[in-house]
Design a protein around this motif. Structure first.
Motif, mmCIF file in Angstrom:
data_model
loop_
_atom_site.group_PDB
_atom_site.id
_atom_site.type_symbol
_atom_site.label_atom_id
_atom_site.label_comp_id
_atom_site.label_asym_id
_atom_site.label_seq_id
_atom_site.Cartn_x
_atom_site.Cartn_y
_atom_site.Cartn_z
ATOM 1 N N PRO A 229 0.791 -1.232 0.000
ATOM 2 C CA PRO A 229 0.000 0.000 0.000
ATOM 3 C C PRO A 229 0.822 1.280 0.000
ATOM 4 O O PRO A 229 0.270 2.355 0.093
ATOM 5 N N GLY A 230 2.137 1.182 -0.128
ATOM 6 C CA GLY A 230 2.972 2.389 -0.166
ATOM 7 C C GLY A 230 3.656 2.651 1.160
ATOM 8 O O GLY A 230 3.070 2.498 2.214
ATOM 9 N N LEU A 231 4.915 3.015 1.111
ATOM 10 C CA LEU A 231 5.689 3.245 2.326
ATOM 11 C C LEU A 231 5.494 4.658 2.839
ATOM 12 O O LEU A 231 5.474 5.609 2.065
ATOM 13 N N ILE A 232 5.362 4.811 4.167
ATOM 14 C CA ILE A 232 5.396 6.154 4.745
ATOM 15 C C ILE A 232 6.529 6.279 5.756
ATOM 16 O O ILE A 232 6.806 7.377 6.230
ATOM 17 N N SER A 233 7.178 5.161 6.095
ATOM 18 C CA SER A 233 8.346 5.212 6.967
ATOM 19 C C SER A 233 9.272 4.064 6.605
ATOM 20 O O SER A 233 8.914 3.179 5.814
ATOM 21 N N SER A 234 10.457 4.064 7.183
ATOM 22 C CA SER A 234 11.444 3.041 6.860
ATOM 23 C C SER A 234 11.027 1.696 7.442
ATOM 24 O O SER A 234 10.708 1.602 8.629
ATOM 25 N N PRO A 235 11.026 0.630 6.639
ATOM 26 C CA PRO A 235 10.651 -0.687 7.156
ATOM 27 C C PRO A 235 11.778 -1.317 7.958
ATOM 28 O O PRO A 235 12.924 -0.855 7.942
ATOM 29 N N ASP A 236 11.463 -2.371 8.650
ATOM 30 C CA ASP A 236 12.416 -3.154 9.437
ATOM 31 C C ASP A 236 13.140 -4.091 8.469
ATOM 32 O O ASP A 236 12.598 -5.115 8.060
ATOM 33 N N ARG A 237 14.374 -3.754 8.103
ATOM 34 C CA ARG A 237 15.066 -4.474 7.046
ATOM 35 C C ARG A 237 15.284 -5.940 7.401
ATOM 36 O O ARG A 237 15.139 -6.827 6.552
ATOM 37 N N GLU A 238 15.660 -6.237 8.637
ATOM 38 C CA GLU A 238 15.904 -7.631 9.016
ATOM 39 C C GLU A 238 14.628 -8.457 8.891
ATOM 40 O O GLU A 238 14.649 -9.592 8.386
ATOM 41 N N LEU A 239 13.508 -7.894 9.315
ATOM 42 C CA LEU A 239 12.236 -8.599 9.226
ATOM 43 C C LEU A 239 11.813 -8.759 7.768
ATOM 44 O O LEU A 239 11.345 -9.826 7.358
ATOM 45 N N CYS A 240 11.986 -7.722 6.979
ATOM 46 C CA CYS A 240 11.626 -7.797 5.555
ATOM 47 C C CYS A 240 12.474 -8.827 4.831
ATOM 48 O O CYS A 240 11.975 -9.579 3.976
ATOM 49 N N ASP A 241 13.763 -8.886 5.158
ATOM 50 C CA ASP A 241 14.644 -9.861 4.508
ATOM 51 C C ASP A 241 14.235 -11.280 4.893
ATOM 52 O O ASP A 241 14.256 -12.197 4.059
ATOM 53 N N ALA A 242 13.866 -11.479 6.142
ATOM 54 C CA ALA A 242 13.439 -12.811 6.580
ATOM 55 C C ALA A 242 12.134 -13.221 5.897
ATOM 56 O O ALA A 242 11.936 -14.391 5.572
ATOM 57 N N ALA A 243 11.243 -12.262 5.667
ATOM 58 C CA ALA A 243 9.967 -12.551 5.000
ATOM 59 C C ALA A 243 10.155 -12.779 3.506
ATOM 60 O O ALA A 243 9.374 -13.505 2.877
ATOM 61 N N GLY A 244 11.179 -12.156 2.923
ATOM 62 C CA GLY A 244 11.447 -12.343 1.497
ATOM 63 C C GLY A 244 10.288 -11.930 0.621
ATOM 64 O O GLY A 244 9.709 -10.858 0.800
ATOM 65 N N ASP A 245 9.893 -12.809 -0.301
ATOM 66 C CA ASP A 245 8.802 -12.516 -1.228
ATOM 67 C C ASP A 245 7.436 -12.972 -0.710
ATOM 68 O O ASP A 245 6.449 -12.923 -1.448
ATOM 69 N N ALA A 246 7.389 -13.408 0.517
ATOM 70 C CA ALA A 246 6.096 -13.825 1.070
ATOM 71 C C ALA A 246 5.103 -12.671 1.021
ATOM 72 O O ALA A 246 5.451 -11.520 1.274
ATOM 73 N N VAL A 247 3.871 -12.975 0.674
ATOM 74 C CA VAL A 247 2.824 -11.961 0.584
ATOM 75 C C VAL A 247 2.167 -11.803 1.955
ATOM 76 O O VAL A 247 1.709 -12.781 2.551
ATOM 77 N N TRP A 248 2.123 -10.564 2.430
ATOM 78 C CA TRP A 248 1.487 -10.273 3.713
ATOM 79 C C TRP A 248 -0.010 -10.087 3.503
ATOM 80 O O TRP A 248 -0.438 -9.401 2.568
ATOM 81 N N ILE A 249 -0.803 -10.683 4.400
ATOM 82 C CA ILE A 249 -2.260 -10.567 4.377
ATOM 83 C C ILE A 249 -2.684 -9.730 5.580
ATOM 84 O O ILE A 249 -2.177 -9.921 6.693
ATOM 85 N N ALA A 250 -3.610 -8.805 5.370
ATOM 86 C CA ALA A 250 -4.019 -7.903 6.450
ATOM 87 C C ALA A 250 -4.494 -8.664 7.672
ATOM 88 O O ALA A 250 -4.166 -8.334 8.807
ATOM 89 N N GLY A 251 -5.295 -9.733 7.495
ATOM 90 C CA GLY A 251 -5.785 -10.517 8.629
ATOM 91 C C GLY A 251 -6.896 -9.810 9.376
ATOM 92 O O GLY A 251 -7.481 -8.834 8.885
#
Length: 511
Positions: A229-251
């Protein structure tokens, strides 16, 4: 090579009140395999003025480390996030918290609730689908405005989930189930409610963008031009790298996920939970028109969740029974498994104020004899007292089923699935089965982590259906008829009922 878009490996994150849990599921075979489960506890900070809070940094680090453990357990295709309802945090757009989270059990906004007339309460419930409760962010914001506190234009008002997404992925979004639990959402329109925002003195810019619970937000850390949905702040790089290409679902919200994980999405299948608090829930394809005192939240694009929740679940037993046993909930459940509570002893278990100010108990919390006169629990041994307390929690939870589900559903549910540590214990479960007179099921592992699978596509729903098929039927207590007769007597004197009066004070010794 094109990436397989069918989710087979799913990680779910459950950000609850007392702790955060995450699990890694392999759904590629005939049976679901939970390859990893991790958890971290969370502290609850209480103050003498009724404040109940959590430290946002402690929360984020717990959620982050728990999710990392599940992600590192194996490849992942989908990540589904669930979170506790009614949390409120003030934060900057850079993700920095400017307050603690206030929680659903925070009672500082009681004056704002009581300032509503009966007609205003009915209108609020019809518009928002929420109970009139000091635990709602809407009432906390009203109370702050009454105190002369105004929201800053650059300030964000966030739930636990929207704060996690902002810190972890850089996204500013809120699923509709969590939004509906704020009291700032219009159930009819499916959007932030302009009237509620004006009354609370906030703007849409103070709130996240709304998304469906099933929404695929994309891969973490992607901004404009990519998924998400678009970035408004810097993401957590370690967490993003661990998630890789996995698609996040709102839940969704933890209550809805708990219902899906124990009862599933079928209309007519109710769930009853007795844990720290207690709740009765049911999924319906449309919001009911009944004026019964129930909540109603979106569960998915196709379903609404109705029900009623009480602050007086296991927490009330812990408060009242601490002087009787080091583990009063476990001891009460064990006693009820081998012997019924005394038939001439009744307990009003309402140690804490109810979430809905329109509901109250007609008598103060405490022990009573068969004639309705106050009874000194000091005359009982610990086992007798704990059995009576435990039985009263089952009675109080069943009353939620009558008020919040059967009345709104306009008939008795077809089945009930149990969740929560107290409800799943053999003694309390058999009492519920005796009162219900319909099939009652129990699962030892079902809950929000499994319920999240519903939002992870076809493979996740198949896996959830397979899990639900393993539900076990609970046998009712042997003295079912006598128990139902006692419940009828208890309900006549001690059960919650609609009232504009505040709940009675407690006379159960909680020291």
């Amino acid at each position: 090579m094109q990436r397989n878009t069918v989710p087979m490996r799913i990680v779910s994150l459950d950000c609850g009140t007392s702790g955060v849990r995450a699990a890694h599921f392999d759904c590629s075979g005939d049976k679901i395999k939970k390859t990893c489960e991790a958890q971290r506890p969370l502290r609850i900070l209480r103050g003498p003025d009724g404040r109940v809070e959590q430290d946002p940094e402690e929360f984020y680090q717990a959620a982050r480390s728990t999710l990392l453990a599940a992600l590192r357990a194996g490849p992942c295709d989908r990540i589904v996030v669930g979170a506790q309802m009614h949390g409120l945090l003030r934060a900057g757009r850079d993700g920095r918290a400017r307050s603690n989270f206030s929680l659903w059990s925070d009672s500082r906004a009681m004056a704002a609730c009581r300032a509503m007339s009966a007609a205003e309460q009915r209108e609020f419930r019809a518009r928002s689908g929420c109970l009139v409760s000091p635990g709602l962010p809407y009432f906390r914001l009203l109370e702050a405005r009454r105190a002369g506190v105004s929201e800053r234009a650059d300030e964000l008002l966030l739930s636990h989930k929207s704060y996690f997404f902002l810190r972890a992925c850089g996204w500013l979004c809120e699923d509709r189930a969590l939004a509906a639990a704020s009291g700032l959402y219009s159930l009819r329109d499916g959007e932030w409610d302009a009237g509620a925002l004006a009354a609370a003195g906030i703007a849409r810019t103070n709130l996240p963008t709304l998304v469906d619970c099933e929404a695929e937000l994309g891969a973490a850390g992607r901004g404009p031009g990519g998924a998400g949905p678009g970035l408004i702040s810097s993401p957590d790089r370690e967490l993003c790298d661990a998630a890789g290409d996995a698609v996040w679902i709102a839940g969704g919200a933890d209550g809805g996920l708990a219902h899906l994980g124990t009862a599933g999405p079928a209309p007519g299948a109710a769930s009853l939970s007795i844990g720290t608090s207690s709740a009765a829930r049911l999924a319906l394809p449309a919001a009911p028109r009944s004026a019964a005192p129930h909540f109603c939240y979106p569960l998915s694009r196709e379903l609404f969740l109705i029900g009623l929740a009480s602050n007086n679940g296991g927490e009330a037993l812990l408060a009242a029974g601490a002087r009787l046993h080091a583990d009063p909930a476990g001891a009460a459940a064990e006693r009820l498994a081998v012997a019924p509570a005394r038939r001439d002893l009744f307990v009003a278990p309402y140690v804490f104020a109810e979430r809905d100010v329109g509901l109250s108990a007609p008598t103060p919390a405490g022990f009573y004899d068969g004639a309705g006169a106050p009874f000194d629990p000091g005359r009982l041994d610990a086992g007798e007292a704990l059995a009576a307390l435990g039985e009263s929690l089952v009675f109080a939870a069943w009353r939620l089923m009558e008020l919040g589900v059967s009345a709104a559903f306009e008939r008795t549910p077809e089945s009930i699935a149990l969740s929560g540590s107290f409800a799943l214990a053999r003694g309390p479960a058999s009492l519920v089965a005796a009162l219900a007179e319909i099939p009652v099921f129990a699962r030892r592992t079902g809950g929000p982590l499994e319920g999240a699978l519903y939002f992870a596509g076809a493979a996740g729903r198949r896996a959830l259906a397979a899990e639900l098929a393993a539900n076990e039927v609970v046998a009712p207590a042997e003295d079912a008829l006598a128990l139902r007769e006692k419940y009828a007597q208890w309900k006549a004197r001690y059960a919650l009922r609609e009232s504009q009066r505040p709940p009675s004070g407690s006379s159960i010794d909680s020291d």
